[in-house]
Design an enzyme around this catalytic site. Sequence first.
Site, PDB file in Angstrom:
ATOM      1  N   GLU A 111       0.858  -1.181   0.000  1.00 41.91           N
ATOM      2  CA  GLU A 111       0.000   0.000   0.000  1.00 41.91           C
ATOM      3  C   GLU A 111       0.898   1.234   0.000  1.00 41.91           C
ATOM      4  O   GLU A 111       1.979   1.223   0.583  1.00 41.91           O
ATOM      5  CB  GLU A 111      -0.908   0.067   1.237  1.00 41.91           C
ATOM      6  CG  GLU A 111      -2.022  -0.949   1.247  1.00 41.91           C
ATOM      7  CD  GLU A 111      -1.562  -2.314   1.723  1.00 41.91           C
ATOM      8  OE1 GLU A 111      -0.591  -2.351   2.516  1.00 41.91           O
ATOM      9  OE2 GLU A 111      -2.127  -3.331   1.299  1.00 41.91           O
ATOM     10  N   TYR A 123       6.790   2.512  -8.186  1.00 44.95           N
ATOM     11  CA  TYR A 123       6.293   1.137  -8.224  1.00 44.95           C
ATOM     12  C   TYR A 123       5.778   0.780  -9.629  1.00 44.95           C
ATOM     13  O   TYR A 123       5.970  -0.347 -10.095  1.00 44.95           O
ATOM     14  CB  TYR A 123       5.202   0.932  -7.170  1.00 44.95           C
ATOM     15  CG  TYR A 123       5.736   0.931  -5.754  1.00 44.95           C
ATOM     16  CD1 TYR A 123       6.726   0.019  -5.378  1.00 44.95           C
ATOM     17  CD2 TYR A 123       5.272   1.826  -4.807  1.00 44.95           C
ATOM     18  CE1 TYR A 123       7.223   0.009  -4.079  1.00 44.95           C
ATOM     19  CE2 TYR A 123       5.771   1.827  -3.505  1.00 44.95           C
ATOM     20  CZ  TYR A 123       6.742   0.922  -3.154  1.00 44.95           C
ATOM     21  OH  TYR A 123       7.242   0.914  -1.879  1.00 44.95           O
TER      22      TYR A 123
END
Length: 155
Positions: A111, A123
């Site tokens: 997260e 990411y």
Amino acid sequence: MTTVCTCELARRSDAEAISNMSRWLIEAGLTPTWVPERVLWHLRDRESTVLVARDQTTLVGFAIMQFLDTSAHLNLLGVMPSRQRSGIGRQLLHWLETSAITAGTFLIKLEVRETNFAARRFYASMGYGEIGTVKGYYQARDNAVRMSRDLAVAS
Ligand SMILES: CC(C)(COP(=O)(O)OP(=O)(O)OC[C@H]1O[C@@H](n2cnc3c(N)ncnc32)[C@H](O)[C@@H]1OP(=O)(O)O)[C@@H](O)C(=O)NCCC(=O)NCCS
């Protein structure tokens, strides 16, 4: 420019530095939860990997990954601001992904704060896809974007 750092398992003596860096790099504006005791817990836990990146003796980055039954969860990843954008985050994540593949765990989840666009881009560049939003995930103050990567599928 890519910096070559040493990625290695953290020592007990790194817990305080990891906790401090997490407080201002990752938990800014929140009540700190990554206290040294929590980092030490992960150091002792056989299902967790606590990794650091060092340049000589200086700790410049860190990551904590927890291996669950069918997936691994990336709890923390941070790089000292003066050393960001020099490939250290990529090195740390590659190290963890390689050890996940060795362990036969191919699904990685994490997260990230919805407003942390730099990390979301990082990411995404590492092959992670956004799979949903979790309202109030961060102490009911901030939403999280959940991301994942299946290492069994080439990106
Ligand atoms: C997110 C973070 C870990 C990335 O680490 P890093 O060492 O700076 O990243 P790298 O240098 O390995 O970057 C790899 C690629 O990710 C992308 N990327 C990284 N930072 C980026 C940014 N700020 N904006 C856009 N893309 C970015 C780029 O594609 C980059 O490749 P390039 O530099 O060749 O273009 C680092 O910025 C950080 O510590 N941020 C604060 C803490 C945090 O947000 N942690 C993640 C949530 S737990």
